[in-house]
Design a protein around this motif. Structure first.
Motif, PDB file in Angstrom:
ATOM      1  N   ASP A   1       0.844  -1.184   0.000  1.00 34.36           N
ATOM      2  CA  ASP A   1       0.000   0.000   0.000  1.00 34.36           C
ATOM      3  C   ASP A   1       0.886   1.243   0.000  1.00 34.36           C
ATOM      4  O   ASP A   1       1.923   1.286   0.670  1.00 34.36           O
ATOM      5  N   LEU A   2       0.479   2.254  -0.766  1.00 31.41           N
ATOM      6  CA  LEU A   2       1.163   3.537  -0.754  1.00 31.41           C
ATOM      7  C   LEU A   2       0.357   4.525   0.074  1.00 31.41           C
ATOM      8  O   LEU A   2      -0.883   4.460   0.107  1.00 31.41           O
ATOM      9  N   PHE A   3       1.054   5.448   0.708  1.00 28.55           N
ATOM     10  CA  PHE A   3       0.403   6.420   1.554  1.00 28.55           C
ATOM     11  C   PHE A   3       0.548   7.806   0.959  1.00 28.55           C
ATOM     12  O   PHE A   3       1.410   8.039   0.101  1.00 28.55           O
ATOM     13  N   PRO A   4      -0.320   8.749   1.306  1.00 29.41           N
ATOM     14  CA  PRO A   4      -0.333  10.059   0.647  1.00 29.41           C
ATOM     15  C   PRO A   4       1.046  10.693   0.551  1.00 29.41           C
ATOM     16  O   PRO A   4       1.759  10.823   1.543  1.00 29.41           O
ATOM     17  N   GLY A   5       1.427  11.081  -0.670  1.00 25.68           N
ATOM     18  CA  GLY A   5       2.680  11.768  -0.891  1.00 25.68           C
ATOM     19  C   GLY A   5       3.919  10.913  -0.814  1.00 25.68           C
ATOM     20  O   GLY A   5       5.027  11.414  -1.003  1.00 25.68           O
ATOM     21  N   GLU A   6       3.779   9.621  -0.564  1.00 26.60           N
ATOM     22  CA  GLU A   6       4.950   8.764  -0.389  1.00 26.60           C
ATOM     23  C   GLU A   6       5.598   8.483  -1.740  1.00 26.60           C
ATOM     24  O   GLU A   6       4.959   7.904  -2.629  1.00 26.60           O
ATOM     25  N   PRO A   7       6.856   8.861  -1.941  1.00 27.04           N
ATOM     26  CA  PRO A   7       7.513   8.566  -3.220  1.00 27.04           C
ATOM     27  C   PRO A   7       7.680   7.059  -3.404  1.00 27.04           C
ATOM     28  O   PRO A   7       8.217   6.385  -2.511  1.00 27.04           O
ATOM     29  N   PRO A   8       7.225   6.478  -4.503  1.00 30.00           N
ATOM     30  CA  PRO A   8       7.394   5.027  -4.705  1.00 30.00           C
ATOM     31  C   PRO A   8       8.835   4.577  -4.562  1.00 30.00           C
ATOM     32  O   PRO A   8       9.106   3.499  -4.043  1.00 30.00           O
ATOM     33  N   GLY A   9       9.778   5.405  -5.015  1.00 29.86           N
ATOM     34  CA  GLY A   9      11.182   5.026  -4.904  1.00 29.86           C
ATOM     35  C   GLY A   9      11.691   4.975  -3.482  1.00 29.86           C
ATOM     36  O   GLY A   9      12.769   4.428  -3.234  1.00 29.86           O
ATOM     37  N   ASP A  10      10.947   5.536  -2.522  1.00 29.56           N
ATOM     38  CA  ASP A  10      11.357   5.519  -1.119  1.00 29.56           C
ATOM     39  C   ASP A  10      10.889   4.271  -0.383  1.00 29.56           C
ATOM     40  O   ASP A  10      11.251   4.057   0.777  1.00 29.56           O
ATOM     41  N   VAL A  11      10.050   3.452  -1.042  1.00 27.41           N
ATOM     42  CA  VAL A  11       9.558   2.245  -0.378  1.00 27.41           C
ATOM     43  C   VAL A  11      10.678   1.231  -0.330  1.00 27.41           C
ATOM     44  O   VAL A  11      11.223   0.832  -1.360  1.00 27.41           O
ATOM     45  N   PRO A  12      11.095   0.807   0.881  1.00 27.47           N
ATOM     46  CA  PRO A  12      12.200  -0.160   0.960  1.00 27.47           C
ATOM     47  C   PRO A  12      11.798  -1.503   0.401  1.00 27.47           C
ATOM     48  O   PRO A  12      10.770  -2.057   0.764  1.00 27.47           O
ATOM     49  N   LEU A  13      12.605  -2.026  -0.509  1.00 29.36           N
ATOM     50  CA  LEU A  13      12.292  -3.281  -1.176  1.00 29.36           C
ATOM     51  C   LEU A  13      13.480  -4.228  -1.073  1.00 29.36           C
ATOM     52  O   LEU A  13      14.618  -3.813  -1.194  1.00 29.36           O
TER      53      LEU A  13
END
Length: 281
Positions: free
Chosen positions: A263-275
């Motif tokens: 899930d993404l949260f408001p304003g969260e940059p996709p590239g900042d999601v740790p994978l």
């Protein structure tokens, strides 16, 4: 941290979702088990004073796989209270830490006549990521297993003070507000690097569903390290149903592709999601 709960309880009764800017302070939990839907937001504070957080775990529900599904609440700080909150938490200290990963649990030895016993930390514990953003940079610091323990395994005394302070205030945060649900999700595709014999590749995972074919990357795109897709939340049931049935592995010709969804949260940059893939730090 009673003062924080009391502070947020007086926020405006009808908060609106935050503006598109990324959270200035964020805490994310990633459980140790490799699941497609395991990432949960525990807390996010936005520049306009909006606070988005997970409710107490006792209120969460469980999905078909038996794992918990978080519930979220949105509230708004009165003018000036955002600055007061940040002044107490001092998340900017995350930028000064020399390391980017810390342990919340410590192993230790006990000795008795003729024997030495090793007491190791439990494996497969959640990873907590603390993120502080300012105009110039983003600081991301991870904490393995959290800092709830107070027994002989506790590593609170060795952890940086800023992590202890943020953990105590935000890991089990609770405040009044309105229910909120994510409106978009991040789906990632990566070539699976596991050492799997060719004859077994046809027996694990399963084909990507036809109804989601438009979202699957091309062979050329899969030559890169990973491919990201931001999808509307309306596709969440289909994506997660496939992940549960197929163990996150898509069979495409002679290759396997690891698929994860968050899930993404408001304003969260996709590239900042740790994978990460299994075994990655």
């Amino acid at each position: 941290m009673i003062w924080i709960s009391a502070l947020l309880a007086v926020g405006s009764p009808g908060p609106m979702p935050p503006d598109p800017s990324a959270p200035v302070l964020q805490v994310v939990e990633e459980p140790g088990l490799l699941l497609g839907d395991d990432r949960k937001l525990l807390f996010a504070l936005y520049d306009d004073g909006t606070v988005l957080h997970a409710t107490r775990r006792s209120t969460w529900t469980r999905g078909e796989n038996g794992f918990p599904i978080a519930r979220y609440v949105l509230t708004k700080l009165p003018p000036g209270e955002k600055q007061r909150l940040l002044a107490n938490l001092r998340p900017e200290e995350l930028h000064t830490l020399k390391k980017r990963a810390y342990e919340g649990c410590r192993s230790y030895l006990t000795r008795s006549p003729g024997a030495t016993t090793f007491h190791g930390c439990a494996t497969d514990q959640p990873l907590y990521t603390f993120i502080a953003r300012n105009a110039g940079s983003t600081a991301r610091v991870s904490l393995y297993s959290g800092l709830s323990s107070t027994g002989p395994h506790s590593n609170r005394g060795a952890a940086p003070r800023v992590l202890v302070r943020l953990w105590d205030a935000l890991s089990d945060f609770d405040a009044a507000g309105e229910a909120w649900e994510p409106t978009s999700m991040l789906v990632t595709f990566r070539n699976y690097a596991g050492d799997i014999p060719h004859e077994r590749r046809a027996t694990i995972g399963c084909p990507w569903p036809e109804e989601l074919a438009a979202d699957f990357p091309s062979s050329e795109q899969l030559q890169t390290r990973q491919v990201l897709r931001v999808l509307p939340q309306s596709r969440r049931p289909a994506v997660h149903d496939w992940i549960l049935r197929c163990s996150s592995l898509a069979r495409v010709a002679d290759r396997l592709v690891l698929v994860r969804a968050h899930d993404l949260f408001p304003g969260e940059p996709p590239g900042d999601v740790p994978l990460k893939e299994p075994g990655e730090e």
